[in-house]
Design a protein around this motif. Structure first.
Motif, PDB file in Angstrom:
ATOM      1  N   PHE A 159       0.817  -1.218   0.000  1.00  0.00           N
ATOM      2  CA  PHE A 159       0.000   0.000   0.000  1.00  0.00           C
ATOM      3  C   PHE A 159       0.848   1.263   0.000  1.00  0.00           C
ATOM      4  N   ALA A 160       0.376   2.241  -0.771  1.00  0.00           N
ATOM      5  CA  ALA A 160       1.023   3.553  -0.804  1.00  0.00           C
ATOM      6  C   ALA A 160      -0.049   4.628  -0.746  1.00  0.00           C
ATOM      7  N   VAL A 161       0.370   5.797  -0.309  1.00  0.00           N
ATOM      8  CA  VAL A 161      -0.463   6.989  -0.399  1.00  0.00           C
ATOM      9  C   VAL A 161       0.267   7.938  -1.335  1.00  0.00           C
ATOM     10  N   VAL A 162      -0.480   8.485  -2.291  1.00  0.00           N
ATOM     11  CA  VAL A 162       0.097   9.420  -3.260  1.00  0.00           C
ATOM     12  C   VAL A 162      -0.540  10.781  -3.046  1.00  0.00           C
ATOM     13  N   TYR A 163       0.305  11.789  -2.855  1.00  0.00           N
ATOM     14  CA  TYR A 163      -0.140  13.157  -2.607  1.00  0.00           C
ATOM     15  C   TYR A 163       0.187  14.004  -3.826  1.00  0.00           C
ATOM     16  N   HIS A 164      -0.693  14.942  -4.155  1.00  0.00           N
ATOM     17  CA  HIS A 164      -0.460  15.887  -5.244  1.00  0.00           C
ATOM     18  C   HIS A 164      -0.487  17.298  -4.667  1.00  0.00           C
ATOM     19  N   PHE A 165       0.605  18.032  -4.878  1.00  0.00           N
ATOM     20  CA  PHE A 165       0.746  19.375  -4.321  1.00  0.00           C
ATOM     21  C   PHE A 165       0.819  20.415  -5.430  1.00  0.00           C
ATOM     22  N   ARG A 190       3.957  21.914  -9.730  1.00  0.00           N
ATOM     23  CA  ARG A 190       3.252  20.802  -9.102  1.00  0.00           C
ATOM     24  C   ARG A 190       4.259  19.726  -8.707  1.00  0.00           C
ATOM     25  N   LEU A 191       3.816  18.893  -7.760  1.00  0.00           N
ATOM     26  CA  LEU A 191       4.682  17.820  -7.278  1.00  0.00           C
ATOM     27  C   LEU A 191       3.817  16.662  -6.815  1.00  0.00           C
ATOM     28  N   ARG A 192       4.318  15.457  -7.073  1.00  0.00           N
ATOM     29  CA  ARG A 192       3.671  14.243  -6.567  1.00  0.00           C
ATOM     30  C   ARG A 192       4.612  13.619  -5.543  1.00  0.00           C
ATOM     31  N   LEU A 193       4.049  13.241  -4.388  1.00  0.00           N
ATOM     32  CA  LEU A 193       4.817  12.581  -3.329  1.00  0.00           C
ATOM     33  C   LEU A 193       4.182  11.232  -3.039  1.00  0.00           C
ATOM     34  N   LYS A 194       5.018  10.191  -3.002  1.00  0.00           N
ATOM     35  CA  LYS A 194       4.522   8.833  -2.743  1.00  0.00           C
ATOM     36  C   LYS A 194       5.169   8.306  -1.471  1.00  0.00           C
ATOM     37  N   VAL A 195       4.325   7.704  -0.612  1.00  0.00           N
ATOM     38  CA  VAL A 195       4.805   7.123   0.640  1.00  0.00           C
ATOM     39  C   VAL A 195       4.224   5.717   0.761  1.00  0.00           C
ATOM     40  N   PHE A 196       5.088   4.722   0.957  1.00  0.00           N
ATOM     41  CA  PHE A 196       4.643   3.341   1.127  1.00  0.00           C
ATOM     42  C   PHE A 196       4.511   3.028   2.612  1.00  0.00           C
ATOM     43  N   ALA A 197       3.377   2.419   2.981  1.00  0.00           N
ATOM     44  CA  ALA A 197       3.177   1.986   4.365  1.00  0.00           C
ATOM     45  C   ALA A 197       4.096   0.790   4.633  1.00  0.00           C
ATOM     46  N   LYS A 198       4.686   0.737   5.824  1.00  0.00           N
ATOM     47  CA  LYS A 198       5.651  -0.321   6.138  1.00  0.00           C
ATOM     48  C   LYS A 198       4.999  -1.684   6.340  1.00  0.00           C
ATOM     49  N   ASP A 199       3.771  -1.722   6.850  1.00  0.00           N
ATOM     50  CA  ASP A 199       3.113  -2.976   7.197  1.00  0.00           C
ATOM     51  C   ASP A 199       1.939  -3.233   6.254  1.00  0.00           C
ATOM     52  N   ASP A 200       1.988  -4.315   5.488  1.00  0.00           N
ATOM     53  CA  ASP A 200       0.915  -4.635   4.546  1.00  0.00           C
ATOM     54  C   ASP A 200      -0.371  -5.054   5.256  1.00  0.00           C
ATOM     55  N   ASP A 201      -0.259  -5.669   6.438  1.00  0.00           N
ATOM     56  CA  ASP A 201      -1.443  -6.143   7.158  1.00  0.00           C
ATOM     57  C   ASP A 201      -2.169  -5.012   7.884  1.00  0.00           C
TER      58      ASP A 201
END
Length: 198
Positions: A78-84, A92-103
């Protein structure tokens, strides 16, 4: 001569340095990645640094990478993608962050940095099951409170788990297991082998 994208990339590297784990440019857009532990620091800099000035969070969405690349994906699910958007500097900028725990995917909330994150994060929680640590009111936004699961996850059954209907005998709405029969919905091709064109 330096292009606007090159200048923005230089500014991001100069200000954030090792807090960015990846920077890519594709079709005229910059995407950066950072770790969840650095998210709040990175976003505060993105908003406040005079060379960046990303005043607006214009979108946030969840992404489920479980089947990405036809099953060849080896990263976090899972990731969260932010648009600024920087109105004052027009970039403009896109920032992607992956969650460490899949569960149990958890990402820090950005509500205290951009208040617009409130509803976006609730939507990502509702549809993907992403948790936003520190969110002031993390509850379902689009599905019913009794809904089971998160419908945008790629392993969610297409027919769902439960259905809601009005029961005239009980005179109330009830939940019950889905009663839809699985069926083949692939259209059949009927060919007239004797078809002649006049």
């Amino acid at each position: 001569m330096t292009t606007r994208l090159e200048k923005l990339t230089e500014n991001l590297q100069a200000v954030l340095g090792t807090k960015l784990t990846r920077t890519t440019t594709h079709v005229g857009e910059i995407t950066v990645e950072c770790k969840p532990a650095d998210l709040l620091d990175v976003c505060t800099v993105l908003r406040d640094d005079t060379a960046l000035k990303f005043e607006q969070l214009i979108d946030l969405c969840g992404v489920d990478y479980i089947d990405h690349g036809e099953g060849t994906w080896e990263g976090q699910r899972f990731a969260v993608v932010y648009h600024f958007l920087s109105i004052s500097l027009n970039h403009r900028l896109r920032l992607k962050v992956f969650a460490k725990d899949d569960d149990f995917p958890v990402i820090p909330t950005l509500v205290d940095i951009w208040s617009a994150a409130n509803w976006f994060e609730r939507e990502a929680f509702d549809l993907y099951g992403l948790m936003f640590e520190g969110h002031p009111d993390l509850r379902r936004l689009l599905t019913d409170y009794g809904f089971i699961g998160h419908p945008f996850r790629k392993d969610f059954p297409m027919i769902g788990n439960v259905e809601m209907r009005y029961d005239p005998e009980q005179q109330r709405v009830i939940y019950q297991p889905v009663s839809i029969e699985l069926r083949n919905v692939v259209p059949r091709m009927i060919r007239d082998e004797g078809f002649h064109n006049g």
